[in-house]
Scaffold this active site. Structure first.
Site, PDB file in Angstrom:
ATOM      1  N   ASP A 207      21.106  11.799  11.924  1.00 52.85           N
ATOM      2  CA  ASP A 207      19.728  11.310  11.883  1.00 52.85           C
ATOM      3  C   ASP A 207      19.699  10.295  10.747  1.00 52.85           C
ATOM      4  O   ASP A 207      19.666  10.670   9.572  1.00 52.85           O
ATOM      5  CB  ASP A 207      18.745  12.444  11.624  1.00 52.85           C
ATOM      6  CG  ASP A 207      17.281  11.982  11.686  1.00 52.85           C
ATOM      7  OD1 ASP A 207      17.043  10.766  11.476  1.00 52.85           O
ATOM      8  OD2 ASP A 207      16.394  12.806  11.928  1.00 52.85           O
ATOM      9  N   HIS A 208      19.737   9.010  11.097  1.00 48.25           N
ATOM     10  CA  HIS A 208      19.960   8.003  10.060  1.00 48.25           C
ATOM     11  C   HIS A 208      18.847   7.969   9.020  1.00 48.25           C
ATOM     12  O   HIS A 208      19.058   7.499   7.899  1.00 48.25           O
ATOM     13  CB  HIS A 208      20.144   6.611  10.678  1.00 48.25           C
ATOM     14  CG  HIS A 208      18.899   6.011  11.240  1.00 48.25           C
ATOM     15  ND1 HIS A 208      18.447   6.276  12.524  1.00 48.25           N
ATOM     16  CD2 HIS A 208      17.995   5.152  10.703  1.00 48.25           C
ATOM     17  CE1 HIS A 208      17.339   5.605  12.743  1.00 48.25           C
ATOM     18  NE2 HIS A 208      17.042   4.916  11.663  1.00 48.25           N
TER      19      HIS A 208
ATOM     20  N   HIS B  18      13.150  12.394  13.413  1.00 50.86           N
ATOM     21  CA  HIS B  18      12.837  11.766  12.131  1.00 50.86           C
ATOM     22  C   HIS B  18      11.659  12.425  11.414  1.00 50.86           C
ATOM     23  O   HIS B  18      11.752  12.822  10.253  1.00 50.86           O
ATOM     24  CB  HIS B  18      12.525  10.275  12.327  1.00 50.86           C
ATOM     25  CG  HIS B  18      13.634   9.485  12.932  1.00 50.86           C
ATOM     26  ND1 HIS B  18      14.961   9.798  12.752  1.00 50.86           N
ATOM     27  CD2 HIS B  18      13.621   8.376  13.718  1.00 50.86           C
ATOM     28  CE1 HIS B  18      15.706   8.923  13.397  1.00 50.86           C
ATOM     29  NE2 HIS B  18      14.923   8.054  13.982  1.00 50.86           N
TER      30      HIS B  18
END
Length: 520
Positions: free
Chosen positions: A211-212, A274
């Site tokens: 999950d960047h 996110h």
């Protein structure tokens, strides 16, 4: 004649010995040991614009071992030189750090390409040969990470081929790791099925779910803000906090991504991963350490305590952007985008109201929203505090005073803003809002690394704190699945104007609580 892996002299890459490491960075950062990284889906936008530049930036910062290999796997009929040219072109175009020809020459020595399909035995047998060659020639020591920048429907085929070819199993003290990009399924059932597939090929501690957002410097600074300062934590609870707003807004549409986005939507694309991760980091208790086990335990407690409320018509909102003018340009509506189903009921805006049933947060609503074609691009976490008892100030003296707020800006202008009341200069006692701002660009001389730099390095180091495990993924789907089921039965989403901040139903969601959305 190629040397055997056993004939390669081990390279001790200490901070002071690494010849590619700038002197100014030889103290605090960790350096990856000998290893290789294999990219599946290497010609896609993510690889071209983020992943390949991140690898170059890590090399340029001296954080990769000279014994590093980079392998691309795809359908292109390329040889190694053609792939090197592709990597060079995209690294030069998108890298964060300046170009260094010496660094490139060192990196290029370990670059290889394997041509083939995801279900092709011969291609994966060739991949095994190439990695064995890197072990022997480059000294990668059997340590290999496989980055699956591909659609989830291909995960089963690729991971099974890695298992069949013997590439999934760690051997002789070396490690093998797999990296998977979101989405982690499209509901709870599919997420569980996907996890069963991946864990049947790789041990759970060798699976890294990317999950960047969790690699962004400001997100990590949220932990420092809370737990390295005494001024915030005593106020970080229901006694002082009125509500929390977490926003991820984009000012662009889905142009070019209609095939992916239709049927996925804003909630699955952003909220499930996110925003719920940001919520967990905001609301969790202090962990015993910043180790993966302790961080994950506290995040899971938060997600397990989330409550949606009984009436989803009052605690959720969704919309689709229509056509109209935005920023001086006439833009098409969602249903008019190329390749879009004109009858699609997929949402491009989603907002939900949650509560967390813990002693710390009981009674404090958390509002999450995300959308496309909104007023501006911004991601932030806004902690809004309860109003002070203002009996000392007449209504006219505090007309310009709002509640105190602490805003953590994740992007694009990373930093922290505090809003509080202050006296206006003059003879009277007029108070109004002022802000105190800390911007990363002004407070620190060091430039922040890209999220993928941090995450790729963590994979190579085997450091998993920033990667959600399957329990977190499943808890997130438990929250979102009832909302998606309700929306599926509710018909078409409400249309909103491009450049606005979403549909009227989102504002109504807040008005029911006597509140309003922030205008970032």
């Amino acid at each position: 004649m190629c040397a055997k892996a056993s004939d390669v002299t081990p390279v001790d890459i200490s901070a002071e010995q690494n010849p590619l490491r700038p002197a100014s960075e030889r103290r605090l950062d960790r350096i990856a040991g000998p290893s290789s990284l294999v990219f599946f889906g290497v010609t896609g936008d993510l690889s071209r614009k983020k992943l390949l530049p991140a690898v170059y930036d890590l090399a340029n910062r001296g954080l990769l071992s000279p014994s590093f290999g980079l392998v691309g796997f795809g359908r292109r009929e390329w040889d190694d030189d053609a792939f090197r040219a592709f990597v060079r072109e995209n690294a030069k175009a998108h890298a964060r750090t300046g170009w260094n020809e010496e660094v490139w020459r060192q990196l290029a020595k370990g670059i290889r390409f394997v041509s083939g399909a995801f279900d092709e035995d011969a291609a994966f047998d060739k991949l095994r040969e190439v990695l064995d060659q890197l072990d022997a020639e480059q000294g990668t020591r059997g340590n290999h990470a496989f980055y699956l920048s591909i659609p989830p429907r291909s995960f089963a085929s690729v991971t099974e081929q890695l298992r069949r070819s013997g590439l999934a199993a760690s051997e002789n003290g070396a490690w093998r790791r797999v990296i998977i990009e979101k989405p982690f399924g499209h509901d709870l059932e599919s997420a569980r099925a996907l996890n069963d597939i991946i864990e049947s090929r790789f041990p759970s501690d060798s699976i890294f779910r990317i999950d960047h957002y969790l690699g962004k410097e400001t997100v990590q600074n949220l932990l420092a803000l809370r737990f390295a300062n005494t001024m915030f934590e005593p106020l970080w609870n229901a006694n002082s906090v009125d509500h929390v707003q977490i926003t991820m807004a984009e000012d662009i549409g889905v142009s070019g991504r209609a095939g992916y986005y239709d049927g996925v939507g804003a909630a699955r694309d952003v909220i499930q991963n996110h925003l719920l991760q940001l919520l967990a980091l905001t609301a969790m208790e202090e962990p015993l350490s910043f180790g993966a086990k302790d961080l994950r335990a506290e995040k899971e407690k938060v997600l397990a305590a989330v409550s949606l409320g009984d009436d989803l018509s009052k605690t959720t909102a969704r919309g689709q952007y229509g056509s109209g003018w935005q920023g001086g340009e006439y833009v098409r509506g969602f249903l008019e985008e190329d390749g879009m189903n004109p009858a699609s009921t997929t949402e491009t805006f989603a907002a939900i109201r949650l509560e967390i049933n813990t002693r710390r947060w009981r009674g404090v609503p958390f509002y999450l929203r995300t959308g496309k074609r909104l007023g501006r691009r911004v991601t932030e976490i806004a902690i809004t505090f309860k109003e002070a008892p203002l009996y000392l100030f007449a209504p006219s003296e505090r007309a310009s005073l709002g509640p105190n707020a602490l805003v953590i800006r994740v992007q694009p202008d990373e930093g922290v803003t505090m809003r509080f009341g202050s006296k206006v200069p003059g003879a009277g006692m007029q108070v109004r809002d002022v802000t105190m701002d800390m911007g990363y660009g002004h407070a620190f001389t060091e430039s922040s690394p890209e999220a993928y730099e941090r995450l790729i390095l963590d994979v190579l180091l085997g450091d998993p704190p920033l990667f959600p495990r399957h329990e977190e993924v499943e808890l997130s789907w438990r929250i979102l699945d009832p909302i998606e089921e309700y929306w599926a039965a509710a018909g078409a989403p409400e249309t909103y104007k491009p450049g606005s901040w979403g549909p009227d139903s989102a504002d109504e969601l807040m008005r029911r609580d006597g509140r309003s959305w922030r205008r970032p």
